[in-house]
Design an enzyme around this catalytic site. Sequence first.
Site, PDB file in Angstrom:
ATOM      1  N   GLU A  64      47.635  43.687  31.887  1.00 38.79           N
ATOM      2  CA  GLU A  64      46.305  43.878  31.313  1.00 38.79           C
ATOM      3  C   GLU A  64      45.607  45.113  31.861  1.00 38.79           C
ATOM      4  O   GLU A  64      45.714  45.415  33.047  1.00 38.79           O
ATOM      5  CB  GLU A  64      45.426  42.660  31.639  1.00 38.79           C
ATOM      6  N   CYS A  78      40.094  50.191  34.030  1.00 39.76           N
ATOM      7  CA  CYS A  78      40.418  49.314  35.150  1.00 39.76           C
ATOM      8  C   CYS A  78      41.909  48.995  35.060  1.00 39.76           C
ATOM      9  O   CYS A  78      42.346  48.331  34.123  1.00 39.76           O
ATOM     10  CB  CYS A  78      39.568  48.051  35.013  1.00 39.76           C
ATOM     11  N   CYS A  85      49.771  38.360  41.095  1.00 40.75           N
ATOM     12  CA  CYS A  85      49.377  38.759  42.446  1.00 40.75           C
ATOM     13  C   CYS A  85      49.823  37.663  43.410  1.00 40.75           C
ATOM     14  O   CYS A  85      49.667  36.481  43.113  1.00 40.75           O
ATOM     15  CB  CYS A  85      47.858  38.926  42.526  1.00 40.75           C
ATOM     16  N   CYS A  89      43.859  34.188  45.399  1.00 44.06           N
ATOM     17  CA  CYS A  89      42.443  33.887  45.658  1.00 44.06           C
ATOM     18  C   CYS A  89      41.997  32.757  44.728  1.00 44.06           C
ATOM     19  O   CYS A  89      42.404  32.711  43.561  1.00 44.06           O
ATOM     20  CB  CYS A  89      41.581  35.128  45.432  1.00 44.06           C
ATOM     21  N   CYS A  92      40.322  33.660  41.239  1.00 50.97           N
ATOM     22  CA  CYS A  92      40.880  34.759  40.448  1.00 50.97           C
ATOM     23  C   CYS A  92      41.964  34.267  39.486  1.00 50.97           C
ATOM     24  O   CYS A  92      42.911  33.605  39.903  1.00 50.97           O
ATOM     25  CB  CYS A  92      41.463  35.806  41.391  1.00 50.97           C
ATOM     26  N   CYS A 307      40.567  40.522  34.965  1.00 56.64           N
ATOM     27  CA  CYS A 307      42.013  40.619  34.767  1.00 56.64           C
ATOM     28  C   CYS A 307      42.720  39.309  35.089  1.00 56.64           C
ATOM     29  O   CYS A 307      42.375  38.607  36.012  1.00 56.64           O
ATOM     30  CB  CYS A 307      42.589  41.781  35.541  1.00 56.64           C
TER      31      CYS A 307
END
Length: 317
Positions: A64, A78, A85, A89, A92, A307
């Site tokens: 994205e 961005c 990832c 988190c 997120c 994202c």
Amino acid sequence: LKQIKKAVFCELIESWEEAQVLPKELREKLNKEVPLKIDAEIFESRDNQSAKALLKLEDGQRVETVLMRHEGGRNTVCVSSQIGCPLACAFCATGKLGFKRDLKDYEIVEQVLFFARYLKQQNEKVTNIVFMGMGEPFLNYDNVMSAVKVLNDKDGFNLGIRKISISTSGIVEGIKKFAEEGLAVNLAISLHAPNDELRQKLMPVGKKYLIKDVLEAVDYYIEKTNRRVMFEYIMIDGINDTDDLAKELAKLLRGRLCFVNLIPYNETDMFTGSTDNRISRFKDILMERGLQAIQRYRFGADIDAACGQLARKRGEL
Ligand code: SAH
Ligand code: SF4
């Protein structure tokens, strides 16, 4: 090579056929071996102020990229640095996807090219790039730096180095290495809490890198570069947005060459964002105590602009 860079990054050609300066045979060879087409789906927000692209990469993975259009012709892309990832988190959407792989330098550059071509049709340009998409840039350090150098290349895309920002969740070795690059790229640190206890609940990576160690690395960066650091603080209702936490944050950061960016939380099924009133109050407390603070504009709620949100919803990853 100079002609090719000019054609791809300045003229923003979409097929080698357009590069008339190159011999015909070379154009045909390039078209076959390194086609310039970018395979992407685009989602535009109703207010036309943001757009999100879902790019399909050569191995079929999707990534994205978001475009944010500000008043006065400022257009920020961005970009993502990884697919998914590994840092998970709690707030997120990308973190919830898990980690697939690092992006190659050219896959990062391609995200910017996509929106540069899109904006060209409206006689506009990419003016800023932020590494705030999917992934942790300092866990893919070499590809990120290589992409920054391509985007900054005078003979190519030629975006000013000061127009590029990298956001990190606080990877201490990465911050220190970055300080030594001698590049005037902006540094942003995702802090989100003024103490380790709360931060570790929101960001598991906070257990590996305590706030004091992150701040020590930040101070080293400031000392080396004399550049102002941005601390990002997403405002999550009832979690990290109280008056007491604002006071604690002011105390923690006071005296540094820095400012705090209060980010409205892009809602997910995990948390709710703080109200605009709460964000203003939090900001006032920081300012009263001598910290610079800004309240970031809310972009693209209708296109799941944070994202990872889109890929997650679509079950793409
Ligand atoms: N991994 C890096 C860079 C990508 S995330 C980092 O964490 O800094 C970029 C920023 O978006 C981070 O500050 C992150 O905390 C924030 N973010 C993540 N999910 C969000 C959401 N739903 N709404 C608003 N900001 C979010
Ligand atoms: Fe990764 Fe940044 Fe999301 Fe945390 S906020 S999971 S570090 S992308």
